[in-house]
Structures are given as structure tokens and as C-alpha cells.
Design a protein around this motif. Sequence first.
Motif, PDB file in Angstrom:
ATOM      1  N   GLY A 198      12.118  77.710  72.289  1.00  0.00           N
ATOM      2  CA  GLY A 198      12.728  76.403  72.102  1.00  0.00           C
ATOM      3  C   GLY A 198      12.693  75.859  70.683  1.00  0.00           C
ATOM      4  N   ASP A 199      11.794  76.373  69.859  1.00  0.00           N
ATOM      5  CA  ASP A 199      11.723  75.925  68.461  1.00  0.00           C
ATOM      6  C   ASP A 199      12.609  76.742  67.534  1.00  0.00           C
ATOM      7  OD1 ASP A 199       9.653  73.944  68.899  1.00  0.00           O
ATOM      8  OD2 ASP A 199       8.258  75.607  69.130  1.00  0.00           O
ATOM      9  N   LEU A 200      13.065  77.898  68.006  1.00  0.00           N
ATOM     10  CA  LEU A 200      13.821  78.826  67.148  1.00  0.00           C
ATOM     11  C   LEU A 200      15.317  78.684  67.426  1.00  0.00           C
ATOM     12  CD1 LEU A 200      11.516  81.976  67.416  1.00  0.00           C
ATOM     13  CD2 LEU A 200      11.615  80.305  65.562  1.00  0.00           C
ATOM     14  N   VAL A 201      15.847  77.522  67.098  1.00  0.00           N
ATOM     15  CA  VAL A 201      17.235  77.184  67.386  1.00  0.00           C
ATOM     16  C   VAL A 201      17.992  77.001  66.076  1.00  0.00           C
ATOM     17  CG1 VAL A 201      18.743  75.481  68.485  1.00  0.00           C
ATOM     18  CG2 VAL A 201      16.599  76.131  69.584  1.00  0.00           C
ATOM     19  N   TYR A 202      19.209  77.551  66.028  1.00  0.00           N
ATOM     20  CA  TYR A 202      19.985  77.535  64.794  1.00  0.00           C
ATOM     21  C   TYR A 202      20.758  76.222  64.624  1.00  0.00           C
ATOM     22  CZ  TYR A 202      18.823  82.469  64.652  1.00  0.00           C
ATOM     23  OH  TYR A 202      18.135  83.650  64.613  1.00  0.00           O
ATOM     24  N   GLU A 203      21.128  75.966  63.378  1.00  0.00           N
ATOM     25  CA  GLU A 203      21.842  74.742  63.033  1.00  0.00           C
ATOM     26  C   GLU A 203      23.125  74.623  63.863  1.00  0.00           C
ATOM     27  OE1 GLU A 203      23.474  72.420  59.031  1.00  0.00           O
ATOM     28  OE2 GLU A 203      22.504  74.383  58.862  1.00  0.00           O
ATOM     29  N   GLY A 204      23.357  73.408  64.342  1.00  0.00           N
ATOM     30  CA  GLY A 204      24.530  73.172  65.175  1.00  0.00           C
ATOM     31  C   GLY A 204      24.230  73.205  66.658  1.00  0.00           C
ATOM     32  N   PHE A 205      23.007  73.592  67.012  1.00  0.00           N
ATOM     33  CA  PHE A 205      22.604  73.659  68.418  1.00  0.00           C
ATOM     34  C   PHE A 205      21.308  72.882  68.610  1.00  0.00           C
ATOM     35  CE2 PHE A 205      25.061  77.435  67.428  1.00  0.00           C
ATOM     36  CZ  PHE A 205      26.035  77.389  68.413  1.00  0.00           C
ATOM     37  N   GLU A 206      21.078  72.443  69.828  1.00  0.00           N
ATOM     38  CA  GLU A 206      19.877  71.662  70.134  1.00  0.00           C
ATOM     39  C   GLU A 206      19.278  72.134  71.445  1.00  0.00           C
ATOM     40  OE1 GLU A 206      18.501  67.051  71.141  1.00  0.00           O
ATOM     41  OE2 GLU A 206      20.638  67.549  70.889  1.00  0.00           O
ATOM     42  N   HIS A 207      18.001  72.510  71.383  1.00  0.00           N
ATOM     43  CA  HIS A 207      17.302  72.845  72.623  1.00  0.00           C
ATOM     44  C   HIS A 207      16.897  71.557  73.323  1.00  0.00           C
ATOM     45  CE1 HIS A 207      14.594  74.506  75.544  1.00  0.00           C
ATOM     46  NE2 HIS A 207      13.586  73.806  75.045  1.00  0.00           N
ATOM     47  N   ILE A 208      17.263  71.457  74.590  1.00  0.00           N
ATOM     48  CA  ILE A 208      16.920  70.282  75.389  1.00  0.00           C
ATOM     49  C   ILE A 208      15.911  70.694  76.446  1.00  0.00           C
ATOM     50  CG2 ILE A 208      17.814  68.439  76.859  1.00  0.00           C
ATOM     51  CD1 ILE A 208      20.585  69.013  75.600  1.00  0.00           C
ATOM     52  N   PRO A 209      14.669  70.228  76.351  1.00  0.00           N
ATOM     53  CA  PRO A 209      13.692  70.565  77.386  1.00  0.00           C
ATOM     54  C   PRO A 209      14.183  70.119  78.766  1.00  0.00           C
ATOM     55  CG  PRO A 209      12.610  69.580  75.480  1.00  0.00           C
ATOM     56  CD  PRO A 209      14.080  69.402  75.278  1.00  0.00           C
ATOM     57  N   LEU A 210      13.889  70.917  79.772  1.00  0.00           N
ATOM     58  CA  LEU A 210      14.353  70.626  81.123  1.00  0.00           C
ATOM     59  C   LEU A 210      13.926  69.227  81.569  1.00  0.00           C
ATOM     60  CD1 LEU A 210      15.776  71.741  83.670  1.00  0.00           C
ATOM     61  CD2 LEU A 210      13.523  72.511  84.435  1.00  0.00           C
ATOM     62  N   PHE A 211      12.690  68.840  81.266  1.00  0.00           N
ATOM     63  CA  PHE A 211      12.189  67.536  81.682  1.00  0.00           C
ATOM     64  C   PHE A 211      13.017  66.397  81.083  1.00  0.00           C
ATOM     65  CE2 PHE A 211       7.541  69.202  81.944  1.00  0.00           C
ATOM     66  CZ  PHE A 211       7.851  69.858  83.125  1.00  0.00           C
ATOM     67  N   LYS A 212      13.507  66.613  79.877  1.00  0.00           N
ATOM     68  CA  LYS A 212      14.198  65.544  79.155  1.00  0.00           C
ATOM     69  C   LYS A 212      15.562  65.250  79.753  1.00  0.00           C
ATOM     70  CE  LYS A 212      15.531  64.109  74.491  1.00  0.00           C
ATOM     71  NZ  LYS A 212      15.604  64.503  73.053  1.00  0.00           N
ATOM     72  N   VAL A 213      16.231  66.282  80.254  1.00  0.00           N
ATOM     73  CA  VAL A 213      17.600  66.103  80.733  1.00  0.00           C
ATOM     74  C   VAL A 213      17.644  65.346  82.058  1.00  0.00           C
ATOM     75  CG1 VAL A 213      17.845  68.252  82.051  1.00  0.00           C
ATOM     76  CG2 VAL A 213      19.823  67.287  80.872  1.00  0.00           C
ATOM     77  N   ASP A 214      16.568  65.421  82.833  1.00  0.00           N
ATOM     78  CA  ASP A 214      16.563  64.782  84.154  1.00  0.00           C
ATOM     79  C   ASP A 214      15.116  64.553  84.582  1.00  0.00           C
ATOM     80  OD1 ASP A 214      16.801  63.949  86.757  1.00  0.00           O
ATOM     81  OD2 ASP A 214      18.091  65.595  87.417  1.00  0.00           O
ATOM     82  N   GLU A 215      14.661  63.310  84.474  1.00  0.00           N
ATOM     83  CA  GLU A 215      13.259  63.005  84.772  1.00  0.00           C
ATOM     84  C   GLU A 215      12.918  63.218  86.246  1.00  0.00           C
ATOM     85  OE1 GLU A 215      11.901  59.265  83.365  1.00  0.00           O
ATOM     86  OE2 GLU A 215      12.165  59.778  81.244  1.00  0.00           O
ATOM     87  N   SER A 216      13.937  63.229  87.102  1.00  0.00           N
ATOM     88  CA  SER A 216      13.659  63.449  88.526  1.00  0.00           C
ATOM     89  C   SER A 216      13.197  64.877  88.796  1.00  0.00           C
ATOM     90  CB  SER A 216      14.897  63.129  89.373  1.00  0.00           C
ATOM     91  OG  SER A 216      15.925  64.083  89.159  1.00  0.00           O
ATOM     92  N   LEU A 217      13.348  65.757  87.781  1.00  0.00           N
ATOM     93  CA  LEU A 217      12.889  67.143  87.936  1.00  0.00           C
ATOM     94  C   LEU A 217      11.395  67.301  87.638  1.00  0.00           C
ATOM     95  CD1 LEU A 217      15.844  69.030  86.186  1.00  0.00           C
ATOM     96  CD2 LEU A 217      15.406  68.871  88.639  1.00  0.00           C
ATOM     97  N   LEU A 218      10.763  66.245  87.163  1.00  0.00           N
ATOM     98  CA  LEU A 218       9.357  66.354  86.765  1.00  0.00           C
ATOM     99  C   LEU A 218       8.469  66.874  87.879  1.00  0.00           C
ATOM    100  CD1 LEU A 218       8.857  63.074  84.684  1.00  0.00           C
ATOM    101  CD2 LEU A 218       8.742  65.418  83.819  1.00  0.00           C
ATOM    102  N   LYS A 219       8.724  66.481  89.092  1.00  0.00           N
ATOM    103  CA  LYS A 219       7.837  66.830  90.204  1.00  0.00           C
ATOM    104  C   LYS A 219       8.162  68.181  90.837  1.00  0.00           C
ATOM    105  CE  LYS A 219       5.395  63.136  89.855  1.00  0.00           C
ATOM    106  NZ  LYS A 219       4.012  63.228  89.307  1.00  0.00           N
ATOM    107  N   ARG A 220       9.267  68.833  90.397  1.00  0.00           N
ATOM    108  CA  ARG A 220       9.632  70.124  90.983  1.00  0.00           C
ATOM    109  C   ARG A 220       9.836  71.190  89.909  1.00  0.00           C
ATOM    110  NH1 ARG A 220      12.881  70.739  94.660  1.00  0.00           N
ATOM    111  NH2 ARG A 220      13.035  68.613  95.449  1.00  0.00           N
ATOM    112  N   SER A 221       9.275  70.990  88.743  1.00  0.00           N
ATOM    113  CA  SER A 221       9.470  71.983  87.681  1.00  0.00           C
ATOM    114  C   SER A 221       8.256  72.074  86.771  1.00  0.00           C
ATOM    115  CB  SER A 221      10.731  71.669  86.869  1.00  0.00           C
ATOM    116  OG  SER A 221      10.660  70.379  86.316  1.00  0.00           O
ATOM    117  N   ILE A 222       8.171  73.210  86.113  1.00  0.00           N
ATOM    118  CA  ILE A 222       7.114  73.500  85.134  1.00  0.00           C
ATOM    119  C   ILE A 222       7.798  74.041  83.886  1.00  0.00           C
ATOM    120  CG2 ILE A 222       5.119  74.951  84.582  1.00  0.00           C
ATOM    121  CD1 ILE A 222       5.866  74.645  88.194  1.00  0.00           C
TER     122      ILE A 222
END
Length: 392
Positions: A198-222
Motif C-alpha cells: 500500500g505504500d509503494l504506489v506510483y504518481e497519479g494513483f492512490e491506495h485506499i485502505p479498505l476500512f477507509k472506503v466503507d466504515e461499515s466493513l470494520l467489523k467484518r474485515s482485517i
Amino acid sequence: MNWNDCIERTNTHSVKWSFPKGDVIPMCIADMDFQVSSAIVEAMNKKARHGIYGYTTFSDRYFESIMSWWKRRFHMDIEKEWISFSPGIIPGINVLLSVLTEPGDGVIIQDPVYYPFYSTIENHGCSVVKNTLLYKDGVYSIDFDDLEEKASRSRTKILILCSPHNPVGRVWTDEELLKIGDIAKRHDLWIISDEMHGDLVYEGFEHIPLFKVDESLLKRSIVCAAPSKTFNIAGLQTSILLIPNEEVRERYQDKLTGFGLMRPNVFGIEGTIAAYEEGEPWLNELLMVLEENKQYVHNYLEQHLPELRAIQPQATHLIWIDCSDLDMQGEELCRFFLEKARVKFDEGFKFGASGQSFVRMNIACPKERVDLALRRMHEAILEHRVKSRISK
């Protein structure tokens, strides 16, 4: 930092440099041939000079370094309680599967994908359920209709998401991640998101952590993360699992203790803190070097080797190369590069059946080494062209 320094790694117990015999260039195994940040070296030296390497535990500074990194890099607040230890991502996923599955359950992977996922799933008597990525015009995408169908099966329990994806180099968009999350919620599916790159992303792209995109996933994801790929410290054996679900986190930690894996490496703690507190300038330089190497490979293949197609990665220090026009697959393809070009790649077929005509190339090395490998490939393929014409 001298990014052009070809540091000698033979006879250093390096996995990457132990296999090739003779004059072979290893462009395989996802570690780097670059020295780590001087801040990490100094932290290691300081601890070594201390002279006592006893049992080690986790300090507030360790947790704060991780939380601060996520805040700076991903603009996301994570809670200290979520942070669990693992000596590596694959050991961590193994423990998670022992917590979340029963023998006979199905675990979805999106192949071609990081090959240890296969054996990890099978270790627990589970079935590998393939949601094969779609490949068209040099671009990979998710087959959501197929994912929906396989997630709906009664024994399917988990999706192991590779984000960013290894080996194809895709950075999943927020729209794609939201679709994945919606499918998981509809079918009561757990998601283990391997965000190692997730830290090795090239210019023009953005890594979005799974938790960030949808907080309702917090309880069913790692989310699985680590400083190891980012800062080239995999040998320190320290990885991070973010487990917001308290019940699952407690069961995971109980299992970890039961397996005797609860204590970190004394140098791993120091390396993690130094990396996250002081390693950012080094990482920013690294990304520029990788960008140059990535573009160099793309241009070289386009100009000299039309038989090969580099799938332009949006992240990772790896390039997935389509060799379909060589009319070789599997073992034959990799043997050709090893014996004729004297270059060792990761074999594409190990990542899944859809990788039979591919190899994975590690570009985290000085440009001189990248160039030498490409020139050797060029010479081997020129000879192959001549032989192919004669045989026709």
C-alpha cells in the motif's frame, strides 16, 4: 543514498541471491537490492551496541509510530487496540483462517495472485475459490458477476483481497472497493485485505485502505500491512494486522499465543519505529527510482522486444510481463529465460493458471542491473526469432 550502488548480496544468506548459480541475475522474490534508510541502520546499530537482546515487547512508541504513519500516508485514524502483531503476513493469514473457517469452507482469491495464498488456504482444509481477474488489452479488472455468484455459495466464508494487487499491480479504486464491500455485506463474507504494498504506489494513483472506503466493513474485515516491503526489512519479521472486531481480535491473539508467536523480534521493533518515524524521505526517493525503472522497462520492451508486454503497474516494485507471443508457457518459458538469458524471474504459473504465459520481474534494483537483464533477454529472444524462422 546511492541508488546506483550494486551491493554484493551473495553469501549473505539472501534467499533471492542463494538460488541462482553462475552468472544469473535474480529478478525474482519481492525484496530490494537497495540499502535501507540510514535511520533504520542507525537504529539497528544502536540496539546492537546495547548488547542485550532479550525477550521483547511492544512500547507505546511502537504503536504511535504505526498510527502516525497511517494518519500521514492515508489520512486515516486507526485505534491502538486494532493493532495486532504477526511475524509475517502469511503467518498472520494462516492464524486468521484457523479462527474464521472450518474445513470445507471456501476462500475466494482473485488470481493470478500471490501464490502463498493457495497453500495457506489448503493448510486449513479449505477450498480455493477462484474469482479470476479479467484481462483485456493489457488491463486487469474484477469480474464482479463471478464474485457475486461465488460469494453467494453457502460454504464461502472469506475473500482474501490483494490491495494493491500482486502481481498485476492494480490499485483498486474506491468504486471497486465499495462494490467488493457491498458483496461481502450481502453474503456475510469476511474480507482479509492484504495491503502489504500500500505504500509503494506510483504518481497519479492512490491506495485506499479498505476500512477507509466503507466504515461499515470494520467489523467484518482485517487489514494486513507491514513496513517490510516498503522499507526492505522483511528479514526483521514484523507485520501488522488491524483487527477492529474485538471478538475476532481476541481469538486471533489467543491463537497466536497458542502457537508461540506472540513475541516480536528485538530488532523488528526498532526497525518498525525507525521506518515509520524517519523513513519517509527515503521512501519518496525510492518511488522516484522505481518509476524510472518501470518506465525504462516499458520503453525497452516496446522498442526492442515486441514479443513481451509489460503490464504497467500502478503500485508495487514488480512488473507482470505478458510473454504470450513467445509461444512458450509454464516451465518452458521460465527455463528459456533462465538458461538462454541467464535471468531468473518468478514463474507466472505459480500465481495461477491464467499466469502460464507470464513472468514477474522485480525492478527494485539499480538501473544498471535492470538494463543488463533486459539486454540479456534481448539477445536470447533474437536467437529465438532466428530459430523460429528456420523451423518454419
